[in-house]
Design a protein around this motif. Sequence first.
Motif, mmCIF file in Angstrom:
data_model
loop_
_atom_site.group_PDB
_atom_site.id
_atom_site.type_symbol
_atom_site.label_atom_id
_atom_site.label_comp_id
_atom_site.label_asym_id
_atom_site.label_seq_id
_atom_site.Cartn_x
_atom_site.Cartn_y
_atom_site.Cartn_z
ATOM 1 N N UNK A 130 52.160 49.523 73.550
ATOM 2 C CA UNK A 130 52.560 48.610 74.611
ATOM 3 C C UNK A 130 53.312 47.431 74.020
ATOM 4 N N UNK A 131 54.043 46.752 74.854
ATOM 5 C CA UNK A 131 54.748 45.564 74.413
ATOM 6 C C UNK A 131 53.742 44.454 74.108
ATOM 7 N N UNK A 132 53.957 43.694 73.037
ATOM 8 C CA UNK A 132 52.979 42.682 72.634
ATOM 9 C C UNK A 132 52.731 41.619 73.685
ATOM 10 N N UNK A 133 53.724 41.302 74.488
ATOM 11 C CA UNK A 133 53.557 40.245 75.482
ATOM 12 C C UNK A 133 52.554 40.635 76.566
ATOM 13 N N UNK A 134 52.384 41.949 76.761
ATOM 14 C CA UNK A 134 51.512 42.391 77.838
ATOM 15 C C UNK A 134 50.076 42.609 77.377
ATOM 16 N N UNK A 135 49.892 43.190 76.204
ATOM 17 C CA UNK A 135 48.546 43.571 75.798
ATOM 18 C C UNK A 135 48.154 43.029 74.433
ATOM 19 N N UNK A 136 48.754 41.955 74.000
ATOM 20 C CA UNK A 136 48.292 41.319 72.782
ATOM 21 C C UNK A 136 48.678 41.991 71.495
ATOM 22 N N UNK A 137 49.809 42.709 71.477
ATOM 23 C CA UNK A 137 50.275 43.307 70.228
ATOM 24 C C UNK A 137 50.797 42.246 69.271
ATOM 25 N N UNK A 138 51.134 42.658 68.071
ATOM 26 C CA UNK A 138 51.619 41.724 67.062
ATOM 27 C C UNK A 138 53.058 41.320 67.329
ATOM 28 N N UNK A 139 53.353 40.077 67.052
ATOM 29 C CA UNK A 139 54.732 39.591 67.162
ATOM 30 C C UNK A 139 55.605 40.292 66.125
ATOM 31 N N UNK A 140 56.905 40.341 66.407
ATOM 32 C CA UNK A 140 57.829 41.054 65.525
ATOM 33 C C UNK A 140 57.798 40.488 64.099
ATOM 34 N N UNK A 141 57.658 39.147 63.963
ATOM 35 C CA UNK A 141 57.682 38.564 62.624
ATOM 36 C C UNK A 141 56.456 38.990 61.822
ATOM 37 N N UNK A 142 55.321 39.199 62.513
ATOM 38 C CA UNK A 142 54.126 39.652 61.801
ATOM 39 C C UNK A 142 54.280 41.107 61.347
ATOM 40 N N UNK A 143 54.896 41.933 62.171
ATOM 41 C CA UNK A 143 55.152 43.314 61.755
ATOM 42 C C UNK A 143 56.070 43.342 60.537
ATOM 43 N N UNK A 144 57.050 42.446 60.505
ATOM 44 C CA UNK A 144 57.957 42.397 59.355
ATOM 45 C C UNK A 144 57.222 41.937 58.105
ATOM 46 N N UNK A 145 56.288 41.000 58.251
ATOM 47 C CA UNK A 145 55.489 40.539 57.111
ATOM 48 C C UNK A 145 54.687 41.702 56.525
ATOM 49 N N UNK A 146 54.080 42.498 57.395
ATOM 50 C CA UNK A 146 53.288 43.638 56.939
ATOM 51 C C UNK A 146 54.173 44.657 56.225
ATOM 52 N N UNK A 147 55.305 44.992 56.828
ATOM 53 C CA UNK A 147 56.213 45.976 56.220
ATOM 54 C C UNK A 147 56.725 45.483 54.866
ATOM 55 N N UNK A 148 57.056 44.201 54.790
ATOM 56 C CA UNK A 148 57.566 43.643 53.536
ATOM 57 C C UNK A 148 56.504 43.699 52.450
ATOM 58 N N UNK A 149 55.255 43.358 52.793
ATOM 59 C CA UNK A 149 54.186 43.391 51.792
ATOM 60 C C UNK A 149 53.908 44.813 51.320
ATOM 61 N N UNK A 150 53.913 45.775 52.224
ATOM 62 C CA UNK A 150 53.673 47.161 51.836
ATOM 63 C C UNK A 150 54.772 47.698 50.929
ATOM 64 N N UNK A 151 55.981 47.164 51.082
ATOM 65 C CA UNK A 151 57.106 47.619 50.259
ATOM 66 C C UNK A 151 57.077 47.027 48.854
ATOM 67 N N UNK A 152 56.256 45.996 48.637
ATOM 68 C CA UNK A 152 56.202 45.375 47.321
ATOM 69 C C UNK A 152 55.474 46.268 46.326
ATOM 70 N N UNK A 153 55.942 46.310 45.066
ATOM 71 C CA UNK A 153 55.234 47.099 44.052
ATOM 72 C C UNK A 153 53.889 46.470 43.723
ATOM 73 N N UNK A 154 53.020 47.258 43.118
ATOM 74 C CA UNK A 154 51.716 46.736 42.737
ATOM 75 C C UNK A 154 50.617 47.281 43.627
ATOM 76 N N UNK A 155 49.476 46.617 43.632
ATOM 77 C CA UNK A 155 48.315 47.090 44.360
ATOM 78 C C UNK A 155 48.542 47.082 45.878
ATOM 79 N N UNK A 156 47.915 48.055 46.554
ATOM 80 C CA UNK A 156 47.972 48.124 48.006
ATOM 81 C C UNK A 156 47.208 46.932 48.586
ATOM 82 N N UNK A 157 47.763 46.226 49.562
ATOM 83 C CA UNK A 157 47.079 45.044 50.091
ATOM 84 C C UNK A 157 45.822 45.397 50.880
ATOM 85 N N UNK A 158 44.873 44.490 50.887
ATOM 86 C CA UNK A 158 43.673 44.645 51.706
ATOM 87 C C UNK A 158 43.957 44.128 53.114
#
Length: 312
Positions: free
Chosen positions: A190-218
């Motif tokens: 669902x769209x975040x505005x309707x059911x409390x999903x993550x904002x686009x900038x937070x999704x980008x933060x997650x994707x960027x961190x996962x793309x970084x080398x090294x240990x998988x984030x907690x």
Amino acid sequence: MASELLKRLGEIGKRGQPSDTAGRAKVMIEAELKLPNAQLWVARFNHQGPNEYLFCRRKFYWVDLCLTPRRPDSRARYLDHWGPHRFGSMGAIIAFPPGFKLHLKNEGGQHISLICALAADAVDRWLPDGFDWTDRRLEACLNIASSEIRTLLVRLSQEVLHPGVAGKEICDALVLILSVEIARTLTAMEEPARLGGLAAWRMRVIEKRLAEPGEIPTLAELAARCDLSVRQLTRGFRTSRGCSIGDYIAQHRIEVAKRRLATDESLKSIANATGFSSQSTFTYAFRRATGVTPLVFRQRMLRGIKQNAPAA
């Protein structure tokens, strides 16, 4: 054997003209199966160099499970819905929706995929009345992180490659369940505005961190980066992507492991680098996700590289 697959791949070719070259990709079919609601191929692709082309299937969901690492530069854009500079990265599982024109790009290379051309009616019958192809749903189709869908596709690839007693009937049943799971996954987004999903900038933060080398984030680290509690993060992510953040991270770990298996790095080192507690835990998780052990996957990767190496 590749002619039907190439025909489907090239319905809209480069510059919008009909093409059967699939963006200059050489295709070798390793196995195929035709069912009432789907056609399945296990195919080896060898893209000769950088290319881009348009793609559209009018009456099918084009579901693709990359059995080897998908090239990290594989990108897609919805031609009639996204601007010319907005491209999304394609994950291990994609499910292009029917009727949408996509602009695809890659820098060349090889991969092996299970491809399922799934009849649109087989999925659409399970979608609720008033279902809308929101931007979030379109974006998520480029990277399906559902563990249920992954398990079904892995099982289908095994049945297609190694057919047994009543194999066609089993695949037909798996395709039915796959159709329902795709509909469920799409409906849950669902769209975040309707059911409390993550904002686009937070999704980008997650994707960027996962793309970084090294240990998988907690989860705690990702929640802190998003300025949320772990509970808010997990609930918001499921609303945004239709799957748990745990499944999403697990898929990412397997994709990282696949890429490391193409090197001579030890299995123990790969297990540690991808956050598994032991080599045996890594082997169990990898086999569950891909249908083969890390060692067998490495052997297949090396064999494929040798087969496609240019003659001296």
